[in-house]
Design a protein around this motif. Structure first.
Motif, short mmCIF file in Angstrom:
data_model
loop_
_atom_site.label_atom_id
_atom_site.label_comp_id
_atom_site.label_asym_id
_atom_site.label_seq_id
_atom_site.Cartn_x
_atom_site.Cartn_y
_atom_site.Cartn_z
N TYR A 9 -11.93 0.44 2.11
CA TYR A 9 -11.36 -0.89 2.09
C TYR A 9 -12.28 -1.79 2.84
O TYR A 9 -13.00 -1.57 3.81
CB TYR A 9 -9.81 -0.94 2.48
CG TYR A 9 -9.85 -0.56 3.72
CD1 TYR A 9 -9.53 -1.59 4.76
CD2 TYR A 9 -9.59 0.61 4.45
CE1 TYR A 9 -9.25 -1.47 6.36
CE2 TYR A 9 -9.22 1.15 5.88
CZ TYR A 9 -9.21 0.34 6.53
OH TYR A 9 -8.87 0.31 7.95
N VAL A 15 -11.43 5.23 -3.49
CA VAL A 15 -10.90 6.75 -3.44
C VAL A 15 -11.86 7.67 -2.82
O VAL A 15 -12.92 7.17 -2.82
CB VAL A 15 -10.30 7.24 -4.82
CG1 VAL A 15 -9.04 6.45 -5.05
CG2 VAL A 15 -11.40 7.04 -5.93
N GLN A 24 -5.75 10.83 -7.12
CA GLN A 24 -6.37 9.80 -6.48
C GLN A 24 -6.70 8.54 -7.49
O GLN A 24 -6.60 7.37 -7.14
CB GLN A 24 -7.79 10.23 -5.59
CG GLN A 24 -7.45 10.58 -4.49
CD GLN A 24 -8.49 10.86 -3.41
OE1 GLN A 24 -9.50 10.25 -3.51
NE2 GLN A 24 -8.36 11.48 -2.23
N ILE A 46 -8.82 6.26 1.91
CA ILE A 46 -9.24 4.93 1.31
C ILE A 46 -10.50 4.68 2.06
O ILE A 46 -10.65 4.59 3.23
CB ILE A 46 -7.95 4.03 1.23
CG1 ILE A 46 -7.40 3.68 2.63
CG2 ILE A 46 -6.78 4.46 0.23
CD1 ILE A 46 -6.73 2.51 2.62
N TYR A 78 0.89 -1.34 0.16
CA TYR A 78 -0.08 -0.03 0.22
C TYR A 78 0.95 1.27 -0.10
O TYR A 78 0.71 2.25 -0.74
CB TYR A 78 -0.98 -0.01 1.24
CG TYR A 78 -1.73 1.21 1.42
CD1 TYR A 78 -2.29 1.95 0.23
CD2 TYR A 78 -1.95 2.07 2.60
CE1 TYR A 78 -2.94 3.03 0.52
CE2 TYR A 78 -2.70 2.81 2.83
CZ TYR A 78 -3.31 3.50 1.79
OH TYR A 78 -4.04 4.71 2.16
N GLN A 93 1.37 4.44 -2.57
CA GLN A 93 1.50 5.80 -2.14
C GLN A 93 2.55 6.44 -2.71
O GLN A 93 2.59 7.96 -3.00
CB GLN A 93 1.16 5.92 -0.72
CG GLN A 93 -0.16 5.45 -0.17
CD GLN A 93 -0.38 5.38 1.27
OE1 GLN A 93 0.54 5.04 2.09
NE2 GLN A 93 -1.51 6.21 1.60
N TYR A 126 -8.11 0.03 -3.71
CA TYR A 126 -8.90 0.59 -2.44
C TYR A 126 -9.59 1.57 -3.18
O TYR A 126 -9.26 2.27 -4.06
CB TYR A 126 -7.89 1.13 -1.43
CG TYR A 126 -7.16 0.27 -0.52
CD1 TYR A 126 -7.69 -0.94 -0.17
CD2 TYR A 126 -6.04 0.47 -0.14
CE1 TYR A 126 -7.14 -1.84 0.63
CE2 TYR A 126 -5.14 -0.39 0.78
CZ TYR A 126 -5.82 -1.48 1.07
OH TYR A 126 -5.28 -2.68 1.72
#
Length: 346
Positions: free
Chosen positions: A125, A293, A282, A123, A35, A39, A291
């Protein structure tokens, strides 16, 4: 001359004894693993290119960590990603700066319900049931199979904490997802959840960080695990795995970005949030990790080939249920204490 020397030495001593945070770079803290790798590509590296130096660190969550940093006067973090209950409680305790939405693109830029007095959604999820399709040819039916060691022998992994585990335990015990928090609000409901967890306790392995479940599956340490959905798709793409997910009756939630109270980099932190909240930025995140947005204009920009595995996909949403942050705000401490005692005994 003597007076000037004393003044100079005093000034030098003040610089040497100044807190390290006064001289450090803007620091953003997230959850690590695949993750955070995503990013870095989508947010952190491009933001660095705008001229503001940024460094990133990772953590495993926990309000105690943030309380210690703020109340101990040794905070060295500026922007932190937190879970829903951490957002609410930390805001009430004054751990975060109040958010000025006009400084991060305006509230209208974001989906309804994602802008908070102290944070903005990062996010959306799900916590899914994950397994290795190469090792388990028949998919588990859901949480009832996860909690049935006779039907599906072998170790299974869950996050080391009460949150989400009590919910899925009740679902496995026959409670409809829509009634989970109503049942958990009673002492009998909590006892029932722990009894269900007792039924598979000898086969349980605990994970702490989101990077661990796919590692456990890859190593064959467990036959099934709870996991964050984006970590599973990332492992499939990056490591060419055949991990599968069961979405039925899985909890979904939203993490948020907060700015730590008293940061010397508040203006730069707001610039970072504004940058990460831009729809075009995003929209690039799901390529790296699936994930949902939070910018209202981002969803239409996401590659259509990726939407089938996004938590915000309507076909997935209708199978899932929303986490209730208020329940965990009201009950988290006492359930965490009970969990620690329970998890520490075999």
């Amino acid at each position: 001359m003597k007076t000037m020397l004393i003044t100079t030495l005093a000034a030098a001593a003040a610089v040497l004894s100044a807190p390290a945070f006064a001289q450090r770079d803007l620091t953003v803290v997230s959850w690590g693993g695949a993750y955070q790798d995503g990013q870095k590509e989508v947010f952190f590296k491009p933001f660095n290119a705008t001229g503001t130096k940024l460094v990133d660190e990772s953590w495993d969550g926990g309000l105690g960590v943030l309380r210690t940093k703020i109340k101990g006067g040794n905070n060295n973090w500026d922007v932190v990603q937190v879970e829903a209950d951490e957002l609410e409680v930390g805001c009430d305790e004054g751990l975060y700066e109040k958010l000025d939405a006009s400084r991060i693109g305006g509230a209208a830029r974001y989906l309804p319900g994602t802008v908070h007095a102290c944070g903005v959604g990062a996010i959306i999820y799900n916590l899914v049931l994950a397994f290795d399709g190469d090792r388990m040819k028949t998919a588990p039916n859901g949480w009832s199979d996860f909690f049935d060691s006779r039907k599906v022998p072998g170790k299974r992994a869950i996050r080391n904490g009460a949150k989400w585990n009590l919910e899925i335990a009740l679902i496995a015990d026959g409670v409809p997802a829509r009634d989970v928090y109503k049942v958990l609000a009673t002492p009998a409901g909590v006892d029932r959840a722990f009894r269900k967890l007792d039924s598979i306790k000898p086969d349980l392995v605990f994970w702490k960080s989101g990077a661990q479940p796919p590692q456990m599956l890859a190593a064959g340490d467990v036959v099934m695990t709870t996991a964050y959905n984006g970590r599973i798709t990332a492992a499939n793409e990056k490591d060419k795995k055949n991990f599968r997910m069961v979405w039925k009756d899985t909890p979904y939630t939203m993490d948020s970005w907060v700015i730590m109270k008293g940061t010397p980099h508040k203006a730069s932190a707001e610039k970072l949030l504004e940058f990460m909240g831009r729809p075009d930025n995003q929209a690039r995140l799901p390529k790296y990790v699936r994930y949902g947005v939070t910018a209202a204009g981002a969803a239409p920009l996401v590659d259509k080939s990726l939407t089938a595995e996004l938590p915000t996909n309507p076909d997935i949403l209708k199978q899932a249920f929303a986490e209730n942050p208020k329940f965990w705000i009201d009950n988290g401490d006492k359930l965490a204490e009970r969990w620690t005692k329970w998890a520490g005994t075999k």
